[in-house]
Design a protein around this motif. Structure first.
Motif, PDB file in Angstrom:
ATOM      1  N   SER A 134       0.841  -1.201   0.000  1.00  0.00           N
ATOM      2  CA  SER A 134       0.000   0.000   0.000  1.00  0.00           C
ATOM      3  C   SER A 134       0.877   1.252   0.000  1.00  0.00           C
ATOM      4  CB  SER A 134      -0.946  -0.003   1.203  1.00  0.00           C
ATOM      5  OG  SER A 134      -0.229  -0.033   2.419  1.00  0.00           O
ATOM      6  N   ALA A 166       1.325   4.127  -3.027  1.00  0.00           N
ATOM      7  CA  ALA A 166       1.234   5.554  -2.724  1.00  0.00           C
ATOM      8  C   ALA A 166       2.492   6.282  -3.197  1.00  0.00           C
ATOM      9  CB  ALA A 166       1.028   5.760  -1.226  1.00  0.00           C
ATOM     10  N   ARG A 190      -1.989  13.404   1.484  1.00  0.00           N
ATOM     11  CA  ARG A 190      -3.165  12.579   1.185  1.00  0.00           C
ATOM     12  C   ARG A 190      -2.743  11.161   0.832  1.00  0.00           C
ATOM     13  NH1 ARG A 190      -4.731  17.154  -1.797  1.00  0.00           N
ATOM     14  NH2 ARG A 190      -4.454  16.045  -3.779  1.00  0.00           N
ATOM     15  N   LYS A 223      -1.787   9.342   4.041  1.00  0.00           N
ATOM     16  CA  LYS A 223      -2.988   8.995   4.810  1.00  0.00           C
ATOM     17  C   LYS A 223      -3.713   7.809   4.187  1.00  0.00           C
ATOM     18  CE  LYS A 223      -7.275  10.884   6.745  1.00  0.00           C
ATOM     19  NZ  LYS A 223      -8.063   9.698   6.412  1.00  0.00           N
ATOM     20  N   LYS A 224      -3.821   7.803   2.853  1.00  0.00           N
ATOM     21  CA  LYS A 224      -4.516   6.705   2.195  1.00  0.00           C
ATOM     22  C   LYS A 224      -3.765   5.389   2.398  1.00  0.00           C
ATOM     23  CE  LYS A 224      -7.147   5.632  -1.930  1.00  0.00           C
ATOM     24  NZ  LYS A 224      -7.668   6.146  -3.223  1.00  0.00           N
ATOM     25  N   ASP A 269      -4.567   4.267   5.921  1.00  0.00           N
ATOM     26  CA  ASP A 269      -5.950   3.800   6.058  1.00  0.00           C
ATOM     27  C   ASP A 269      -6.132   2.416   5.444  1.00  0.00           C
ATOM     28  OD1 ASP A 269      -6.577   6.141   7.313  1.00  0.00           O
ATOM     29  OD2 ASP A 269      -7.510   7.093   5.578  1.00  0.00           O
ATOM     30  N   ARG A 306      -5.521   0.262  -4.381  1.00  0.00           N
ATOM     31  CA  ARG A 306      -6.302   1.499  -4.376  1.00  0.00           C
ATOM     32  C   ARG A 306      -5.429   2.707  -4.061  1.00  0.00           C
ATOM     33  NH1 ARG A 306      -9.951   2.628  -0.856  1.00  0.00           N
ATOM     34  NH2 ARG A 306      -9.394   1.158   0.789  1.00  0.00           N
ATOM     35  N   ALA A 307      -4.266   2.464  -3.453  1.00  0.00           N
ATOM     36  CA  ALA A 307      -3.363   3.568  -3.117  1.00  0.00           C
ATOM     37  C   ALA A 307      -2.700   4.167  -4.358  1.00  0.00           C
ATOM     38  CB  ALA A 307      -2.303   3.103  -2.130  1.00  0.00           C
ATOM     39  N   ILE A 309      -4.891   8.634  -5.883  1.00  0.00           N
ATOM     40  CA  ILE A 309      -5.070   9.550  -4.758  1.00  0.00           C
ATOM     41  C   ILE A 309      -6.077  10.629  -5.149  1.00  0.00           C
ATOM     42  CG2 ILE A 309      -3.908  11.056  -3.103  1.00  0.00           C
ATOM     43  CD1 ILE A 309      -2.925   8.127  -3.124  1.00  0.00           C
TER      44      ILE A 309
END
Length: 330
Positions: A220, A224, A269, A272-273, A276, A325-326, A329
């Motif tokens: 993850s 990102a 962001r 953070k993603k 999470d 999903r990372a 953004i």
């Protein structure tokens, strides 16, 4: 820290001069690329032999020795170095680490003659490690290019502080090992079958293998980091992204756009993603494993190995898909 101070800090980091390190970093980067190519070759070899062994085992009447040989080659291709690292860590008194956890679980599956399960656990771990390294390599190449263009403005590489996985392993590994030993030893003392409860104890190790966590957490962050790279934000290590999320520190990060304030917000962001998604993966993985582990210990009949496999490999696949999903953004 206010945005102005953060951006000022980032700017000063970009222009720190450390000429004496430039050659060493270039040399290390070349070695890193060769290491990643070697890892990719091993993963391909492992995957090919895994598929061959799986087909021979499930869909043909070929001698057992043939598919067992394929699974052994598959395991050794990616697993030898990982098991070796685990042994070296244990000798160095770093007992509770992810390499040891993966090694115990995969070898436990082999002990149960679930060769495909043992191979898949090790192969998934190796793939996760490779993807994580590849994402960091991409970011570091861009940083090195910037340094060359600016004639040696070298950014401090973020110190690889103890990662969440390492902290997690120090607690999780001894707890699971203790549970497995209790399952193996206590019931036979009160008249249970030694073979049955030894089998169940090994099954606990297979079920509890934290493959989904060990793979998805760095993945993850890697996704990102890749998303940041596309925005001209280059990150040396996932710990730099972690520090950005926790303390707003930009050490270990270069922002090359004209609007650094906007890039800083984007990087925040992204961090953070990544956090999470990682936390969601951890919660889901541990919840499923806890349920399956209880069934494996307390059901009258032994839990089918495919069910145990789902709690590890199946959840790993779901966690990996969630980690992707990372890459996007908002």
């Amino acid at each position: 820290m206010p945005d102005e101070e953060v951006l000022k800090s980032a700017h000063s980091h970009e222009h720190e001069h450390h000429h004496e390190h430039t050659h060493d970093h270039s040399h290390n980067h070349e070695n890193f690329d060769e290491i990643k190519k070697d890892e990719l070759r091993k993963i391909i070899i492992s995957a090919v032999f895994f598929v061959i062994g799986f087909v021979l085992d499930k869909f043909t009447s070929a001698p057992d020795a043939l598919h067992m040989l394929c699974f052994c080659v598959s395991y050794l291709a990616v697993g030898f170095d990982i098991v070796k690292r685990a042994v070296e860590d244990v000798l160095a008194r770093n007992i509770f680490n992810e390499c040891l956890m993966i090694s115990i679980a995969s070898l436990g599956a082999f002990a149960l003659k679930e060769f495909d399960e043992g191979c898949s656990v090790m192969l998934l771990y190796a793939i996760g490690e490779y993807i994580h390294g590849a994402a960091l390599s991409k970011s570091k190449k861009q940083i090195r290019k910037i340094e060359a263009e600016e004639h040696g403005s070298h950014i401090h590489e973020a110190t690889e502080s103890e990662t969440f996985i390492a902290k997690f392993a120090k607690i999780y590994t001894p707890v699971i090992s203790a549970i497995a030993l209790i399952v193996m030893i206590v019931p036979p003392v009160f008249g249970g079958s030694l073979r049955e409860w030894f089998y169940r104890g090994l099954e606990v190790l297979v079920i509890a293998c934290p493959c989904a966590i060990v793979i998805s957490v760095p993945l993850s962050f890697s996704c990102a980091i890749d998303a940041c790279t596309k925005k001209g934000i280059y990150i040396y290590h996932s710990s730099a992204l972690e520090n950005l999320h926790k303390t707003r520190s930009t050490e270990g990060i270069i922002m090359t756009g004209e609007d650094k304030r906007d890039q800083f917000r984007f990087a925040r962001r992204a961090a953070k993603k990544a956090f999470d998604i990682s936390h969601l993966n951890i919660i889901v993985a541990l919840s499923v494993k806890a349920i399956v582990l209880l069934l494996a210990v307390f059901l009258k009949k032994e839990v089918p190995m495919w069910f145990a496999a789902f709690s590890d490999v199946g959840i790993s696949v779901l966690a990996i898909l969630n980690s992707l999903r990372a890459l996007k953004i908002d």
